[in-house]
Write a protein that holds these residues in place. Structure first.
Motif, PDB file in Angstrom:
ATOM      1  N   ALA A 161      36.717  17.969  32.647  1.00 38.06           N
ATOM      2  CA  ALA A 161      37.227  19.029  33.520  1.00 38.06           C
ATOM      3  C   ALA A 161      37.717  18.424  34.824  1.00 38.06           C
ATOM      4  O   ALA A 161      37.106  17.511  35.365  1.00 38.06           O
ATOM      5  N   GLY A 162      38.830  18.918  35.295  1.00 37.91           N
ATOM      6  CA  GLY A 162      39.378  18.406  36.540  1.00 37.91           C
ATOM      7  C   GLY A 162      40.651  19.144  36.897  1.00 37.91           C
ATOM      8  O   GLY A 162      40.939  20.232  36.375  1.00 37.91           O
ATOM      9  N   GLU A 163      41.437  18.546  37.765  1.00 37.94           N
ATOM     10  CA  GLU A 163      42.688  19.152  38.206  1.00 37.94           C
ATOM     11  C   GLU A 163      43.861  18.478  37.499  1.00 37.94           C
ATOM     12  O   GLU A 163      43.744  17.396  36.944  1.00 37.94           O
ATOM     13  N   GLY A 164      45.012  19.160  37.561  1.00 34.61           N
ATOM     14  CA  GLY A 164      46.235  18.598  37.005  1.00 34.61           C
ATOM     15  C   GLY A 164      46.593  19.173  35.648  1.00 34.61           C
ATOM     16  O   GLY A 164      45.846  19.977  35.070  1.00 34.61           O
ATOM     17  N   GLU A 165      47.768  18.767  35.151  1.00 36.47           N
ATOM     18  CA  GLU A 165      48.274  19.255  33.874  1.00 36.47           C
ATOM     19  C   GLU A 165      48.780  18.106  33.017  1.00 36.47           C
ATOM     20  O   GLU A 165      49.247  17.083  33.538  1.00 36.47           O
ATOM     21  N   THR A 166      48.679  18.292  31.706  1.00 33.82           N
ATOM     22  CA  THR A 166      49.215  17.338  30.747  1.00 33.82           C
ATOM     23  C   THR A 166      50.196  18.071  29.835  1.00 33.82           C
ATOM     24  O   THR A 166      49.881  19.144  29.317  1.00 33.82           O
ATOM     25  N   PHE A 167      51.371  17.477  29.657  1.00 38.14           N
ATOM     26  CA  PHE A 167      52.386  18.042  28.789  1.00 38.14           C
ATOM     27  C   PHE A 167      52.683  17.073  27.657  1.00 38.14           C
ATOM     28  O   PHE A 167      52.899  15.883  27.896  1.00 38.14           O
ATOM     29  N   CYS A 168      52.671  17.586  26.434  1.00 37.01           N
ATOM     30  CA  CYS A 168      53.038  16.802  25.262  1.00 37.01           C
ATOM     31  C   CYS A 168      54.224  17.470  24.589  1.00 37.01           C
ATOM     32  O   CYS A 168      54.153  18.670  24.265  1.00 37.01           O
ATOM     33  N   LEU A 169      55.273  16.715  24.408  1.00 36.64           N
ATOM     34  CA  LEU A 169      56.515  17.241  23.839  1.00 36.64           C
ATOM     35  C   LEU A 169      56.995  18.466  24.613  1.00 36.64           C
ATOM     36  O   LEU A 169      57.500  19.444  24.055  1.00 36.64           O
ATOM     37  N   GLY A 170      56.776  18.430  25.932  1.00 39.29           N
ATOM     38  CA  GLY A 170      57.277  19.487  26.800  1.00 39.29           C
ATOM     39  C   GLY A 170      56.400  20.706  26.937  1.00 39.29           C
ATOM     40  O   GLY A 170      56.740  21.626  27.687  1.00 39.29           O
ATOM     41  N   ARG A 171      55.252  20.749  26.239  1.00 42.02           N
ATOM     42  CA  ARG A 171      54.345  21.889  26.327  1.00 42.02           C
ATOM     43  C   ARG A 171      52.971  21.441  26.798  1.00 42.02           C
ATOM     44  O   ARG A 171      52.560  20.310  26.528  1.00 42.02           O
ATOM     45  N   LEU A 228      49.209  20.611  26.720  1.00 44.68           N
ATOM     46  CA  LEU A 228      48.455  20.172  25.547  1.00 44.68           C
ATOM     47  C   LEU A 228      47.635  21.310  24.940  1.00 44.68           C
ATOM     48  O   LEU A 228      47.566  21.468  23.717  1.00 44.68           O
ATOM     49  N   GLN A 229      47.022  22.134  25.790  1.00 47.38           N
ATOM     50  CA  GLN A 229      46.193  23.231  25.276  1.00 47.38           C
ATOM     51  C   GLN A 229      47.032  24.327  24.628  1.00 47.38           C
ATOM     52  O   GLN A 229      46.496  25.228  23.971  1.00 47.38           O
ATOM     53  N   GLY A 230      48.353  24.269  24.779  1.00 49.39           N
ATOM     54  CA  GLY A 230      49.221  25.263  24.176  1.00 49.39           C
ATOM     55  C   GLY A 230      49.527  25.005  22.716  1.00 49.39           C
ATOM     56  O   GLY A 230      50.100  25.874  22.038  1.00 49.39           O
ATOM     57  N   TRP A 231      49.153  23.819  22.213  1.00 47.43           N
ATOM     58  CA  TRP A 231      49.390  23.504  20.806  1.00 47.43           C
ATOM     59  C   TRP A 231      48.247  24.053  19.950  1.00 47.43           C
ATOM     60  O   TRP A 231      47.070  23.914  20.301  1.00 47.43           O
ATOM     61  N   HIS A 232      48.596  24.663  18.821  1.00 49.61           N
ATOM     62  CA  HIS A 232      47.580  25.230  17.930  1.00 49.61           C
ATOM     63  C   HIS A 232      46.635  24.148  17.403  1.00 49.61           C
ATOM     64  O   HIS A 232      45.424  24.367  17.294  1.00 49.61           O
ATOM     65  N   CYS A 233      47.209  22.959  17.090  1.00 50.21           N
ATOM     66  CA  CYS A 233      46.392  21.850  16.581  1.00 50.21           C
ATOM     67  C   CYS A 233      46.793  20.581  17.341  1.00 50.21           C
ATOM     68  O   CYS A 233      47.680  19.830  16.892  1.00 50.21           O
ATOM     69  N   PRO A 234      46.172  20.322  18.503  1.00 50.73           N
ATOM     70  CA  PRO A 234      46.570  19.178  19.324  1.00 50.73           C
ATOM     71  C   PRO A 234      46.503  17.840  18.598  1.00 50.73           C
ATOM     72  O   PRO A 234      47.267  16.924  18.906  1.00 50.73           O
ATOM     73  N   GLY A 235      45.583  17.721  17.616  1.00 50.07           N
ATOM     74  CA  GLY A 235      45.443  16.460  16.896  1.00 50.07           C
ATOM     75  C   GLY A 235      46.647  16.091  16.061  1.00 50.07           C
ATOM     76  O   GLY A 235      46.759  14.947  15.602  1.00 50.07           O
ATOM     77  N   ARG A 236      47.564  17.046  15.841  1.00 46.02           N
ATOM     78  CA  ARG A 236      48.790  16.746  15.120  1.00 46.02           C
ATOM     79  C   ARG A 236      49.925  16.423  16.074  1.00 46.02           C
ATOM     80  O   ARG A 236      51.044  16.171  15.647  1.00 46.02           O
TER      81      ARG A 236
END
Length: 298
Positions: free
Chosen positions: A54-64, A66-74
């Protein structure tokens, strides 16, 4: 657009910031190395990237996000120290459970084991794996979902020279096929052979980041010479507008002149040369220069 990007990552423990406003990006087709001394905040940064801390900031994977992906492991595969699982589970069984959770066919397990070179270890229990095998098994687990991004924390730890070369080639191939790799490591010689980009951390912050191409261009090339008569060679180099910096009793670094000119000049003056080679600035030199600047400002 980078495949992986992080902005403003921050984390505090007991009122002390261990990661402070870290922002970085990893473009498609590249390997980015996260470098820094012990305690610089590398592992915490990777955990923040993955949402494991837990902390501050954001991470984007493929422009979204990370928590927005249904299955982040893919989307992102991660190796943060071997393979997680019950030590009595067999490797194939463990990977089959992970595959089920990712929603990929169970047949993917054998394909990944073959890709990683662990077919003969498939029936071993996780507790029986050597450190090097556990590192490979962790990579197999990360690749099960066919992610576009790999994040690895000290992946070369515990590997023998053959396995290091194998891992280096595997990660390079992954990036060359359009993936993105972010890894931390203390083995600067390996990073020199693998990375396209470098992010240096110090005291929880990004002290410098650059592409290897930029490092080479800014630092330029230099020539390393070996001669029993460095004094005469230094005088000749200075006459021709160069500069010689002794490294030890017989070796020196020359800037301002290329190796051909030095070779002709030495032959004309009868100065013996045991070695003459041209070098680009290395990631190790870049890292050490940044670390020295950070240390001097403490």
């Amino acid at each position: 657009m980078p495949l992986l990007a992080a902005t403003g990552l921050a984390k505090s423990y007991r009122g002390k910031k261990v990661v402070d406003g870290v922002s970085l990006s990893v473009p498609e087709g590249s390997v980015t190395a996260l470098l820094g001394a012990n305690g610089a905040g590398k592992t915490t940064t990777l955990r923040l990237l993955l949402g494991l801390a837990a902390g501050e900031g954001e991470t984007f994977c493929l422009g979204r996000p990370l928590q927005g992906w249904h299955c982040p492991g893919r989307v992102v595969g991660a190796v943060l120290g071997g393979v997680g699982g019950h030590p009595r589970h067999r490797l194939r069984d463990h990977l089959t459970m992970v595959a089920y959770g990712l929603g990929v066919p169970s047949g993917t397990v054998d394909a990944v084991l073959a890709r990683i070179g662990l077919e003969q270890a498939a029936e071993l229990r996780l507790g029986q794996l050597s450190l090097g095998m556990a590192q490979r098994a962790g990579l197999a687990q990360a690749l099960l979902g066919a992610p576009r991004v790999l994040i690895l924390d000290e992946p070369f730890n515990g590997l023998d020279p053959h396995s290091i070369a194998w891992l280096r080639n595997t990660l390079r191939h992954f990036a060359d096929e359009g993936g993105a790799v972010l890894l931390s490591s203390h083995l600067l010689a390996e990073i020199d052979q693998l990375a396209d980009r470098v992010v240096v951390m110090a005291r929880g912050r990004v002290a410098a980041q650059s592409t290897v191409e930029e490092i080479t261009r800014q630092a330029g090339r230099h020539v390393v010479v070996e001669s029993p008569e460095l004094g005469r060679l230094a005088a000749a180099v200075e006459e021709h507008g160069g500069r010689l910096q002794p490294l030890d009793g017989v070796r020196a670094r020359v800037t301002g002149l290329d190796r051909r000119r030095i070779g002709h000049m030495s032959a004309e003056r009868g100065i013996p040369l045991y070695w003459l080679g041209e070098k680009c600035a290395s990631i190790e030199e870049f890292y050490l220069s940044v670390a020295e600047q950070e240390f001097s400002t403490q």
